[in-house]
Design a protein around this motif. Structure first.
Motif, PDB file in Angstrom:
ATOM      1  N   UNK A   1       0.843  -1.190   0.000  1.00 15.10           N
ATOM      2  CA  UNK A   1       0.000   0.000   0.000  1.00 15.10           C
ATOM      3  C   UNK A   1       0.873   1.232   0.000  1.00 15.10           C
ATOM      4  N   UNK A   2       0.398   2.359  -0.569  1.00 19.28           N
ATOM      5  CA  UNK A   2       1.217   3.576  -0.637  1.00 19.28           C
ATOM      6  C   UNK A   2       1.541   4.129   0.747  1.00 19.28           C
ATOM      7  N   UNK A   3       2.792   4.553   0.923  1.00 25.21           N
ATOM      8  CA  UNK A   3       3.252   5.127   2.192  1.00 25.21           C
ATOM      9  C   UNK A   3       3.958   6.449   1.909  1.00 25.21           C
ATOM     10  N   UNK A   4       4.094   7.259   2.941  1.00 28.10           N
ATOM     11  CA  UNK A   4       4.837   8.506   2.836  1.00 28.10           C
ATOM     12  C   UNK A   4       6.324   8.183   2.662  1.00 28.10           C
ATOM     13  N   UNK A   5       6.986   8.898   1.770  1.00 29.72           N
ATOM     14  CA  UNK A   5       8.398   8.627   1.492  1.00 29.72           C
ATOM     15  C   UNK A   5       9.194   9.925   1.472  1.00 29.72           C
ATOM     16  N   UNK A   6      10.498   9.791   1.717  1.00 27.29           N
ATOM     17  CA  UNK A   6      11.435  10.909   1.602  1.00 27.29           C
ATOM     18  C   UNK A   6      12.179  10.767   0.287  1.00 27.29           C
ATOM     19  N   UNK A   7      12.064  11.768  -0.578  1.00 30.45           N
ATOM     20  CA  UNK A   7      12.641  11.677  -1.918  1.00 30.45           C
ATOM     21  C   UNK A   7      13.688  12.757  -2.172  1.00 30.45           C
ATOM     22  N   UNK A   8      14.464  13.079  -1.169  1.00 30.40           N
ATOM     23  CA  UNK A   8      15.540  14.045  -1.363  1.00 30.40           C
ATOM     24  C   UNK A   8      15.057  15.425  -1.738  1.00 30.40           C
ATOM     25  N   UNK A   9      14.061  15.915  -1.043  1.00 29.69           N
ATOM     26  CA  UNK A   9      13.553  17.258  -1.294  1.00 29.69           C
ATOM     27  C   UNK A   9      12.384  17.308  -2.260  1.00 29.69           C
ATOM     28  N   UNK A  10      12.039  16.205  -2.914  1.00 30.07           N
ATOM     29  CA  UNK A  10      10.900  16.180  -3.818  1.00 30.07           C
ATOM     30  C   UNK A  10       9.602  15.932  -3.046  1.00 30.07           C
ATOM     31  N   UNK A  11       8.500  16.284  -3.674  1.00 26.85           N
ATOM     32  CA  UNK A  11       7.191  16.076  -3.059  1.00 26.85           C
ATOM     33  C   UNK A  11       6.935  14.588  -2.847  1.00 26.85           C
ATOM     34  N   UNK A  12       6.244  14.252  -1.768  1.00 28.10           N
ATOM     35  CA  UNK A  12       6.011  12.853  -1.419  1.00 28.10           C
ATOM     36  C   UNK A  12       5.136  12.149  -2.457  1.00 28.10           C
ATOM     37  N   UNK A  13       3.902  12.611  -2.616  1.00 27.52           N
ATOM     38  CA  UNK A  13       2.976  12.002  -3.590  1.00 27.52           C
ATOM     39  C   UNK A  13       2.142  13.114  -4.233  1.00 27.52           C
ATOM     40  N   UNK A  14       2.720  13.816  -5.202  1.00 28.38           N
ATOM     41  CA  UNK A  14       1.953  14.882  -5.870  1.00 28.38           C
ATOM     42  C   UNK A  14       0.828  14.294  -6.709  1.00 28.38           C
ATOM     43  N   UNK A  15      -0.371  14.487  -6.265  1.00 29.69           N
ATOM     44  CA  UNK A  15      -1.563  13.961  -6.945  1.00 29.69           C
ATOM     45  C   UNK A  15      -2.636  15.045  -6.975  1.00 29.69           C
ATOM     46  N   UNK A  16      -3.700  14.764  -7.701  1.00 35.27           N
ATOM     47  CA  UNK A  16      -4.879  15.631  -7.692  1.00 35.27           C
ATOM     48  C   UNK A  16      -5.417  15.700  -6.270  1.00 35.27           C
ATOM     49  N   UNK A  17      -5.494  16.887  -5.706  1.00 33.96           N
ATOM     50  CA  UNK A  17      -5.929  17.050  -4.324  1.00 33.96           C
ATOM     51  C   UNK A  17      -7.342  16.580  -4.072  1.00 33.96           C
ATOM     52  N   UNK A  18      -8.143  16.420  -5.119  1.00 29.65           N
ATOM     53  CA  UNK A  18      -9.538  15.975  -4.943  1.00 29.65           C
ATOM     54  C   UNK A  18      -9.673  14.457  -5.050  1.00 29.65           C
ATOM     55  N   UNK A  19      -8.594  13.770  -5.451  1.00 34.32           N
ATOM     56  CA  UNK A  19      -8.660  12.325  -5.595  1.00 34.32           C
ATOM     57  C   UNK A  19      -8.588  11.668  -4.223  1.00 34.32           C
TER      58      UNK A  19
END
Length: 500
Positions: A152-170
């Motif tokens: 299942x999707x989890x929060x991740x650290x990507x070296x300064x990149x956004x964790x999971x940039x998705x449509x905020x309404x999804x």
């Protein structure tokens, strides 16, 4: 009288170490009022010197084992008693021995020894030494990482990149947003936690973790088959042309599931000493490709657990296989350096769930993992494959070895420990007799094992674990921390000092 300020470095050649002397007291700020009173009692009562000596003999172990009894060293041929020892000779009437715990959260001092032994064991398989011939340094060597699949999707650290940039309404089926626009740091407590706890498959996570050792076993078997096919021989005859050796450690990811790091070496046909030059025509790059191929082939049909059938278990899609060289070169695109990888593996060999999940171990994600294990263990059949699952809740269901190796990868940890014990015994005998300490190497110490003509006979009884007071424990931990700082300073000094 030896003061607490200097007890950790007394008797060493500090050579300018900033943590030495009265101007650099031990860090005892964490000690409570009771511990501070205990330290004063030790000093005023005249027992600090004796305790300091006892603590130094066990390397400032945090949880030493207390024994009472006696032992004698006897000549095998004649039965003559060469020397004898009794715990009654000690100032406190007990003999302290190291706890030997590999986990840094339990005993920093003993875990450092375990890490150092692991480093030497792994390093010997890269460049030789410690009874391993230097010719192994020319054999193909790969640093391999095998991960767990997604549950299942989890929060991740990507070296300064956004964790999971998705449509905020999804949103997911539970009405939670599937997006996370934060750029998490690696120490962020949200890293590793599910985007939606109800979407995360905790049952599959636990079952995969339980069978991870079996997946590794099958991976080694599959790799040998892949290598045999690539070399044009049946798997049953692979040893006639090549042997696969490895040193492996397990590390917890932030989400609480292990992944495996391994140094994998391909030797030639098995020889009398177990170490042969690598097979012709096989480079580290070719070996890396074989390992990636094998990782993709491995699978295991896990038995159902408490009515849950998760199907076929596999490793994750992220497989990293990188070539390793035995010597450092000034090229940013060059392969990894073996000694660096050895230090990396040794570091993680001293960790456990209690280390790598701290302070995450108190999070809701880890509480739910432990609750899932308890629930699965409570609803099992006594005769099934998950009978002992509940006993591994503290390790989040992982029941395998954190550090292991193939038989002929390099020297064993046991041999390293025995050599160190012999060196300590020789040093003690030399000091007692007023003789100069002889110059010995590892081969001399190992030869001493074969030529040993005495036998130790003794009777010992366990009487407890740990120091008697909080003050003793606080002092031991502070001294161990100072000793670690000294070792790091000495290593850095050796690295930066130009060679003559």
């Amino acid at each position: 009288m030896t003061r607490p300020e200097a007890m950790s470095t007394a008797g060493t050649s500090h050579g300018g170490f900033p943590g030495y002397g009265d101007a650099s007291p031990l860090d005892l700020d964490h000690a409570g009022a009771s511990a501070r009173r205990g330290m004063v009692d030790r000093l005023l009562g005249g027992t600090f010197e004796a305790w300091s000596d006892a603590a130094a003999r066990v390397g400032h172990c945090a949880q030493p084992i207390k024994l009472v009894g006696s032992s004698s060293r006897v000549e095998r041929a004649t039965g003559e008693v060469v020397s004898s020892y009794s715990s009654t000779q000690e100032p406190f009437g007990v003999t302290y021995v190291r706890c030997g715990n590999r986990r840094a959260s339990v005993c920093p001092a003993c875990s450092r020894i375990y890490a150092r032994d692991t480093f030497e064991m792994i390093r010997a398989g890269v460049v030789g030494g410690k009874s391993v011939p230097e010719r192994v340094s020319g054999n193909p060597l790969v640093f391999l990482t095998l991960t767990a699949p997604s549950f299942g999707p989890v929060h991740t650290a990507k070296g300064g990149q956004r964790c999971r940039p998705r449509d905020g309404h999804e949103v997911c089926e539970h009405g939670r947003s599937v997006a996370c626009w934060q750029a998490h740091e690696s120490d962020d407590l949200d890293v590793g936690t599910p985007i939606c706890p109800d979407c995360y498959d905790y049952t599959a996570h636990v079952i995969w973790q339980w069978w991870a050792p079996e997946l590794w076993r099958r991976f080694t078997i599959t790799t040998r088959r892949v290598v045999a096919r690539a070399m044009g021989v049946p798997a049953s005859r692979l040893r006639e042309v090549a042997t696969l050796q490895y040193a492996k450690v397990a590390e917890y990811q932030a989400r609480g599931v292990v992944h495996f790091h391994a140094l994998v070496r391909l030797d030639g046909p098995k020889t009398a000493d177990g170490y042969a030059p690598g097979p012709e025509g096989v480079s580290a790059g070719v070996l890396a490709g074989m390992l990636e191929d094998a990782a993709g082939r491995v699978g295991f049909d896990a038995p159902p657990c408490a009515g849950h059938d998760v199907g076929r278990l596999r490793f994750g899609a992220q497989v990293d296989a990188r070539s390793v060289t035995a010597t450092r070169v000034d090229d940013p695109d060059a392969p990894l350096v073996g000694e660096q990888v050895a230090g990396y593996l040794a570091k993680y060999a001293t960790k456990a769930a209690s280390d790598t999940t701290d302070p995450r171990r108190a999070s809701g994600h880890y509480r739910r993992l432990r609750a899932t294990i308890d629930d699965l263990a409570a609803h099992r059949w006594p005769e099934d494959e998950y009978e002992l699952l509940g006993k591994w809740t503290h390790m989040l269901g992982f029941r395998g070895h954190f550090s292991s190796k193939s038989r002929c990868y390099s020297i064993t940890l046991g041999a390293l420990r025995r050599a160190r014990q012999r060196w300590q015994r020789i040093a003690a005998d030399s000091g007692r007799d007023g003789r100069e300490m002889p110059v010995l190497d590892f081969a001399d110490l190992m030869a001493d094992e074969e030529e040993e003509t005495t036998l130790v006979v003794g009777s010992w009884t366990y009487v407890g674990t740990g120091w008697d007071t909080d003050a003793d424990t606080a002092l031991a931990l502070a001294a161990a921390d100072r000793a670690r700082a000294y070792d790091q300073w000495r290593a850095e000094k050796a690295r930066t000092t130009p060679k003559r």
